[in-house]
Scaffold this motif. Structure first.
Motif, short mmCIF file in Angstrom:
data_model
loop_
_atom_site.label_atom_id
_atom_site.label_comp_id
_atom_site.label_asym_id
_atom_site.label_seq_id
_atom_site.Cartn_x
_atom_site.Cartn_y
_atom_site.Cartn_z
N ALA A 253 11.92 120.98 5.22
CA ALA A 253 12.15 119.70 5.90
C ALA A 253 13.27 118.92 5.22
O ALA A 253 14.13 118.33 5.90
N THR A 254 13.27 118.92 3.89
CA THR A 254 14.34 118.24 3.15
C THR A 254 15.69 118.89 3.42
O THR A 254 16.70 118.20 3.62
N TYR A 255 15.73 120.20 3.45
CA TYR A 255 16.98 120.91 3.74
C TYR A 255 17.52 120.54 5.12
O TYR A 255 18.71 120.28 5.27
N PHE A 256 16.66 120.54 6.13
CA PHE A 256 17.12 120.21 7.47
C PHE A 256 17.52 118.75 7.60
O PHE A 256 18.40 118.40 8.40
N ASP A 257 16.89 117.87 6.82
CA ASP A 257 17.33 116.47 6.80
C ASP A 257 18.71 116.35 6.18
O ASP A 257 19.50 115.49 6.60
N LEU A 258 19.01 117.14 5.19
CA LEU A 258 20.32 117.09 4.53
C LEU A 258 21.44 117.62 5.43
O LEU A 258 22.56 117.10 5.37
N ILE A 259 21.17 118.61 6.24
CA ILE A 259 22.25 119.19 7.05
C ILE A 259 22.44 118.47 8.39
O ILE A 259 23.32 118.80 9.14
N ARG A 260 21.63 117.50 8.68
CA ARG A 260 21.78 116.74 9.92
C ARG A 260 22.97 115.89 9.89
O ARG A 260 23.58 115.24 9.32
#
Length: 64
Positions: free
Chosen positions: A57-64
């Motif tokens: 979830a943190t990874y996908f928040d960063l790449i948004r």
């Protein structure tokens, strides 16, 4: 069909005459041991799953 009936009869004979069954106390202690380890492993898997889901979830928040 006779082969299947013969197989069932021989299976019951094996269980009755050739299998060494644990005592009642030994069966209870082994059951408790399996239950405890099952709970420990399920908690470990739950913890790893929780950590990985937060990392993803943190990874996908960063790449948004």
């Amino acid at each position: 069909m006779a082969g299947f009936v013969n197989y069932i009869k021989e299976s019951f004979g094996e269980l009755k005459n050739n299998v060494t069954w644990p005592t009642w106390a030994e069966g209870q202690s082994l059951t408790i041991l399996v239950a405890v380890f099952s709970i420990i492993f399920s908690l470990a898997i739950w913890g790893v799953d929780t950590v990985f889901s937060k990392v993803i979830a943190t990874y996908f928040d960063l790449i948004r």
